[in-house]
Motif scaffolding. Sequence first.
Motif, PDB file in Angstrom:
ATOM      1  N   LYS A 161       0.813  -1.222   0.000  1.00 22.84           N
ATOM      2  CA  LYS A 161       0.000   0.000   0.000  1.00 22.84           C
ATOM      3  C   LYS A 161       0.848   1.274   0.000  1.00 22.84           C
ATOM      4  CE  LYS A 161      -4.186  -2.105   1.621  1.00 22.84           C
ATOM      5  NZ  LYS A 161      -4.040  -3.223   2.535  1.00 22.84           N
ATOM      6  N   ILE A 162       1.939   1.234  -0.749  1.00 23.88           N
ATOM      7  CA  ILE A 162       2.796   2.406  -0.900  1.00 23.88           C
ATOM      8  C   ILE A 162       2.445   3.099  -2.210  1.00 23.88           C
ATOM      9  CG2 ILE A 162       5.170   3.224  -1.188  1.00 23.88           C
ATOM     10  CD1 ILE A 162       4.864   2.182   1.559  1.00 23.88           C
ATOM     11  N   GLY A 163       2.471   2.347  -3.286  1.00 23.99           N
ATOM     12  CA  GLY A 163       2.102   2.920  -4.586  1.00 23.99           C
ATOM     13  C   GLY A 163       3.169   3.841  -5.154  1.00 23.99           C
ATOM     14  N   ALA A 164       4.422   3.420  -5.087  1.00 27.51           N
ATOM     15  CA  ALA A 164       5.495   4.273  -5.607  1.00 27.51           C
ATOM     16  C   ALA A 164       5.603   4.177  -7.115  1.00 27.51           C
ATOM     17  CB  ALA A 164       6.827   3.879  -4.972  1.00 27.51           C
ATOM     18  N   ILE A 165       5.254   3.014  -7.669  1.00 29.54           N
ATOM     19  CA  ILE A 165       5.364   2.831  -9.125  1.00 29.54           C
ATOM     20  C   ILE A 165       4.019   2.394  -9.679  1.00 29.54           C
ATOM     21  CG2 ILE A 165       7.821   2.327  -9.355  1.00 29.54           C
ATOM     22  CD1 ILE A 165       7.099  -0.648  -9.057  1.00 29.54           C
ATOM     23  N   ASP A 166       3.809   2.693 -10.936  1.00 34.77           N
ATOM     24  CA  ASP A 166       2.571   2.255 -11.586  1.00 34.77           C
ATOM     25  C   ASP A 166       2.791   2.236 -13.101  1.00 34.77           C
ATOM     26  OD1 ASP A 166       0.016   1.400 -11.964  1.00 34.77           O
ATOM     27  OD2 ASP A 166      -0.941   3.093 -10.971  1.00 34.77           O
ATOM     28  N   PHE A 167       1.821   1.654 -13.803  1.00 32.39           N
ATOM     29  CA  PHE A 167       1.841   1.713 -15.260  1.00 32.39           C
ATOM     30  C   PHE A 167       1.657   3.162 -15.672  1.00 32.39           C
ATOM     31  CE2 PHE A 167       0.388  -2.667 -14.656  1.00 32.39           C
ATOM     32  CZ  PHE A 167       1.248  -3.327 -15.509  1.00 32.39           C
ATOM     33  N   THR A 168       2.456   3.623 -16.613  1.00 32.74           N
ATOM     34  CA  THR A 168       2.231   4.950 -17.160  1.00 32.74           C
ATOM     35  C   THR A 168       2.251   4.849 -18.689  1.00 32.74           C
ATOM     36  OG1 THR A 168       4.558   5.513 -17.208  1.00 32.74           O
ATOM     37  CG2 THR A 168       3.377   6.062 -15.205  1.00 32.74           C
ATOM     38  N   LYS A 169       1.724   5.867 -19.323  1.00 31.47           N
ATOM     39  CA  LYS A 169       1.577   5.903 -20.779  1.00 31.47           C
ATOM     40  C   LYS A 169       0.790   4.682 -21.261  1.00 31.47           C
ATOM     41  CE  LYS A 169       5.702   8.637 -21.161  1.00 31.47           C
ATOM     42  NZ  LYS A 169       6.997   8.780 -21.780  1.00 31.47           N
ATOM     43  N   ARG A 170       0.855   4.430 -22.564  1.00 30.07           N
ATOM     44  CA  ARG A 170       0.081   3.306 -23.067  1.00 30.07           C
ATOM     45  C   ARG A 170       0.675   2.719 -24.339  1.00 30.07           C
ATOM     46  NH1 ARG A 170      -5.376   4.775 -25.961  1.00 30.07           N
ATOM     47  NH2 ARG A 170      -5.785   6.590 -24.700  1.00 30.07           N
ATOM     48  N   GLY A 171       0.160   1.546 -24.683  1.00 29.36           N
ATOM     49  CA  GLY A 171       0.621   0.866 -25.886  1.00 29.36           C
ATOM     50  C   GLY A 171       2.107   0.578 -25.819  1.00 29.36           C
ATOM     51  N   PHE A 172       2.785   0.783 -26.936  1.00 31.92           N
ATOM     52  CA  PHE A 172       4.213   0.487 -26.990  1.00 31.92           C
ATOM     53  C   PHE A 172       5.012   1.324 -25.997  1.00 31.92           C
ATOM     54  CE2 PHE A 172       8.459   0.772 -28.963  1.00 31.92           C
ATOM     55  CZ  PHE A 172       8.757  -0.583 -28.983  1.00 31.92           C
ATOM     56  N   ALA A 173       4.484   2.519 -25.695  1.00 34.52           N
ATOM     57  CA  ALA A 173       5.220   3.410 -24.780  1.00 34.52           C
ATOM     58  C   ALA A 173       5.013   3.051 -23.313  1.00 34.52           C
ATOM     59  CB  ALA A 173       4.801   4.856 -25.025  1.00 34.52           C
ATOM     60  N   SER A 174       4.160   2.071 -23.017  1.00 39.64           N
ATOM     61  CA  SER A 174       3.864   1.707 -21.620  1.00 39.64           C
ATOM     62  C   SER A 174       5.141   1.430 -20.853  1.00 39.64           C
ATOM     63  CB  SER A 174       3.020   0.435 -21.558  1.00 39.64           C
ATOM     64  OG  SER A 174       1.754   0.677 -22.041  1.00 39.64           O
ATOM     65  N   ILE A 175       5.160   1.924 -19.635  1.00 39.67           N
ATOM     66  CA  ILE A 175       6.322   1.672 -18.788  1.00 39.67           C
ATOM     67  C   ILE A 175       5.871   1.730 -17.335  1.00 39.67           C
ATOM     68  CG2 ILE A 175       6.962   4.082 -19.271  1.00 39.67           C
ATOM     69  CD1 ILE A 175       9.713   3.572 -18.242  1.00 39.67           C
ATOM     70  N   VAL A 176       6.375   0.807 -16.551  1.00 37.42           N
ATOM     71  CA  VAL A 176       6.114   0.852 -15.120  1.00 37.42           C
ATOM     72  C   VAL A 176       7.171   1.765 -14.519  1.00 37.42           C
ATOM     73  CG1 VAL A 176       6.139  -0.448 -12.964  1.00 37.42           C
ATOM     74  CG2 VAL A 176       5.072  -1.425 -14.990  1.00 37.42           C
ATOM     75  N   THR A 177       6.715   2.857 -13.932  1.00 34.95           N
ATOM     76  CA  THR A 177       7.701   3.800 -13.408  1.00 34.95           C
ATOM     77  C   THR A 177       7.099   4.660 -12.313  1.00 34.95           C
ATOM     78  OG1 THR A 177       9.296   5.513 -14.018  1.00 34.95           O
ATOM     79  CG2 THR A 177       7.200   5.542 -15.184  1.00 34.95           C
ATOM     80  N   THR A 178       7.944   5.509 -11.764  1.00 32.86           N
ATOM     81  CA  THR A 178       7.517   6.431 -10.718  1.00 32.86           C
ATOM     82  C   THR A 178       6.850   7.636 -11.377  1.00 32.86           C
ATOM     83  OG1 THR A 178       9.638   7.508 -10.919  1.00 32.86           O
ATOM     84  CG2 THR A 178       9.450   5.830  -9.220  1.00 32.86           C
ATOM     85  N   PRO A 179       6.115   8.446 -10.614  1.00 35.14           N
ATOM     86  CA  PRO A 179       5.553   9.658 -11.194  1.00 35.14           C
ATOM     87  C   PRO A 179       6.661  10.517 -11.809  1.00 35.14           C
ATOM     88  CG  PRO A 179       4.657   9.295  -9.021  1.00 35.14           C
ATOM     89  CD  PRO A 179       5.711   8.264  -9.218  1.00 35.14           C
ATOM     90  N   TYR A 180       6.447  10.990 -13.008  1.00 38.50           N
ATOM     91  CA  TYR A 180       7.408  11.821 -13.733  1.00 38.50           C
ATOM     92  C   TYR A 180       8.721  11.088 -13.994  1.00 38.50           C
ATOM     93  CZ  TYR A 180       4.050  15.429 -12.942  1.00 38.50           C
ATOM     94  OH  TYR A 180       2.880  16.126 -12.930  1.00 38.50           O
ATOM     95  N   ASN A 181       8.669   9.760 -13.908  1.00 39.07           N
ATOM     96  CA  ASN A 181       9.849   8.956 -14.217  1.00 39.07           C
ATOM     97  C   ASN A 181      11.069   9.402 -13.404  1.00 39.07           C
ATOM     98  OD1 ASN A 181      11.023   6.836 -15.498  1.00 39.07           O
ATOM     99  ND2 ASN A 181      11.353   7.888 -17.448  1.00 39.07           N
ATOM    100  N   LYS A 182      10.820   9.845 -12.187  1.00 42.27           N
ATOM    101  CA  LYS A 182      11.928  10.312 -11.345  1.00 42.27           C
ATOM    102  C   LYS A 182      12.630   9.117 -10.709  1.00 42.27           C
ATOM    103  CE  LYS A 182      10.091  14.806 -10.092  1.00 42.27           C
ATOM    104  NZ  LYS A 182       9.469  15.594  -9.039  1.00 42.27           N
ATOM    105  N   GLY A 183      13.745   9.387 -10.049  1.00 36.60           N
ATOM    106  CA  GLY A 183      14.482   8.315  -9.385  1.00 36.60           C
ATOM    107  C   GLY A 183      13.713   7.772  -8.190  1.00 36.60           C
ATOM    108  N   LEU A 184      13.959   6.491  -7.886  1.00 35.05           N
ATOM    109  CA  LEU A 184      13.290   5.890  -6.728  1.00 35.05           C
ATOM    110  C   LEU A 184      13.640   6.620  -5.438  1.00 35.05           C
ATOM    111  CD1 LEU A 184      13.587   2.022  -7.245  1.00 35.05           C
ATOM    112  CD2 LEU A 184      11.505   3.383  -7.242  1.00 35.05           C
ATOM    113  N   ASN A 185      14.839   7.207  -5.409  1.00 35.78           N
ATOM    114  CA  ASN A 185      15.274   7.864  -4.170  1.00 35.78           C
ATOM    115  C   ASN A 185      14.415   9.078  -3.823  1.00 35.78           C
ATOM    116  OD1 ASN A 185      16.257   9.282  -6.361  1.00 35.78           O
ATOM    117  ND2 ASN A 185      18.043  10.044  -5.253  1.00 35.78           N
ATOM    118  N   VAL A 186      13.780   9.676  -4.824  1.00 37.96           N
ATOM    119  CA  VAL A 186      12.929  10.830  -4.536  1.00 37.96           C
ATOM    120  C   VAL A 186      11.455  10.502  -4.776  1.00 37.96           C
ATOM    121  CG1 VAL A 186      14.607  12.662  -4.829  1.00 37.96           C
ATOM    122  CG2 VAL A 186      13.435  11.759  -6.828  1.00 37.96           C
TER     123      VAL A 186
END
Lengths: 575, 159
Positions: A161-186
């Motif tokens: 129940k942290i929710g640091a990463i999620d699916f973003t964009k769609r189709g071929f561009a889909s990527i599991v990442t943090t909001p704004y694709n920032k580093g995990l440290n922030v």
Amino acid sequence: MVQLTINGIKVNAEEGMTILDAAKSVGITIPTLCHMKNLIPTGACRICSVEVEGFKGLTPACAYPVSEGMVVETDSPRVRRARKTIVELLIENHPQDCLICVRNKNCELQDLSERYGVREHRYVGETKSHAIDISSASMERDPAKCILCGRCVRACHEVQKIGAIDFTKRGFASIVTTPYNKGLNVSDCILCGQCILVCPTAALREKSSVKEVAAALYDRKKYCIAQVAPAVRASIGEEYNMPLGTDVTGLIVTGLRRLGFKKVFDTNFAADLTIMEEASELINRIQNGGSLPMFTSCCPGWVRFAEMNYPEILDHISTCKSPHEMEGAVLKTYYARKMGIDPKDIFVVSIMPCTVKKYESARPELKENTLPDVDAVLTTRELVRFFKIAGIDFNDLPESEFDNPLGESTGAAAIFGTSGGVMEAALRTAYWKLTGKDLEKLEFEQIRGMDGVKEATVKINGMEINIAVVNGIGNVKQIIDEVVSGKSKHHFIEVMACPGGCINGGGQPIHQKPEKVMKRIKVLYQIDENAKHRKSYENESVKTLYREFLGEPNSHKAHEILHTEYFDKKKILRN
Amino acid sequence: MHEKIFENYQPNDRSSLIPLLQDVQNIYGYLPENALRDISDFVGVPLSRVYGVATFYNQFRLTPLGKNIIRVCRGTACHVKNSANILYALENELKIKAGETTRDKQFTLEVVNCIGACSIAPVILVNEDYHGRITVKDIPKILKKYQTIKKTDKAEVTE
């Protein structure tokens, strides 16, 4: 009960069961990728497709419930062809670098490719390319290797129940990442590594310190010392095909010596020390009106979570450093002086079941005179790799004992590795401190096990102490809300960020079966039961340490070396 | 500026996520990061999920729009008339990719599927103006027209 036929076998299944589970009950394994036990199926990957008589298309076995008279084929030519195509499509958009991949031979995509006999590239096309996120001290995120199964997302959102990463964009561009694709440290990430445990490929992995440790071991000036966390000894055997739940303490010690460590100590020693400090701190807070309830501080994932989300409760967290940091601190002060070694030359390596410990050891405040308490942290998985590099045949090692004086420990310390263990160990010592007597029954059954929140009331000297044990950071919110609103009736709360405790930490061998965790927990309770001493205050080396160096628990000296402070880190997220 | 929109919604209701995003975009023309955070807190959904939704739908923008919006038609008729080259030339000229905005915030470049002006293909739409039957050679001239507007604008501001 409903009756159905799977591959010609009559199967009696419970109503509501999925085809996947029904097949499993008669020994038919249907491959899965996105499926996670105990979570609602998403049916995203379709690798579990099966043929059901009378249905037009293929059906996902992980999501479809059984019904009376159903006829299922799990391995027909059509099913095989479909699965193979899925695997082929996944592979074509996946880096073909198995030879140099950290998950080589331990990769679900590789297994599927082998199972379905993929031998050629049928769909050559554009492949995605993404930068590797190396921003955090604990973990690396390599989205190019991601096959978008979504298990990490679900572990992060639904289990932790942290929710640091999620699916973003769609189709071929889909990527599991943090909001704004920032580093995990922030990001909101607490670096617990539960996502690593569920990742089928190497898209999520720990940041390896093997190179750094190897360099230190070959540096003649360095005096390398290893310490081993309790949870490691209960799990590392799995990587060497030993039966689940084998205690391999003695083998790890020998293995580490062969790697070149001058001394091998037990983090359990420091766990006993932690208990002495923590129990004293608790009693002190209760008797002198300090902030209550008091939270445990052994879990750096929990501490990071609190710092980022609930800075208002930081004064409720015990100021004790976590055990391996205490061990490091004692090594670089007391032990260095005693042995006549320059603390600058000591290189402390912690073998931990945990990814967050890497981040913790890099925290700037955990230092003795500018020297970090712990110089490097290796996870259980990294140690296995290290043994491999060094050609150490783990199964054939003789057993040996930890070095002393910082290797002695009690049973109370061993159970630190499981949810409820820190609490149980602390209660044993708190009882003795308050009454001067030993507890008659040492086991606190109410706070053992895998429940999310375990609560109990303990009577000591007529005083009622309300305790709670939070198992998994996903269950902590309700308990914290009570504390924030001032309605909490608890005195002492243990929090471990990983479900089950450190035993199921993000640095442990990759596994998919929850029952593995139970077997590992058993090992720790067994060590406790068989121990000569089962209460931290009976640890002779700890007593000596207090007599020769620290004075008494919570003394000024102890505070200087064994305690730390916490900081409001909410800002990191808001920038 | 966007705090008011929350008055119309119940907190902790996931179903209001998309309407809230639309409201915010109506105010700013795009979705600023701090607004996404406020929505995340209000709806009780992690920021990663709000960001995921915002990047999933084409209607949402995460960067401010430029002063002039160039829409390149990549529909069938324009494709036949080599609109791929037009797009490539625009990207080169503006030094951005489709979907991006120039650094000076003057131009946003977008790709659309068909703008219903197939008779004058290949066609691009700059703000409200249709430029039909264009060739790669026409592009600098067209851009310059809108650039000039920019310069006079600037002059007005400094006065």
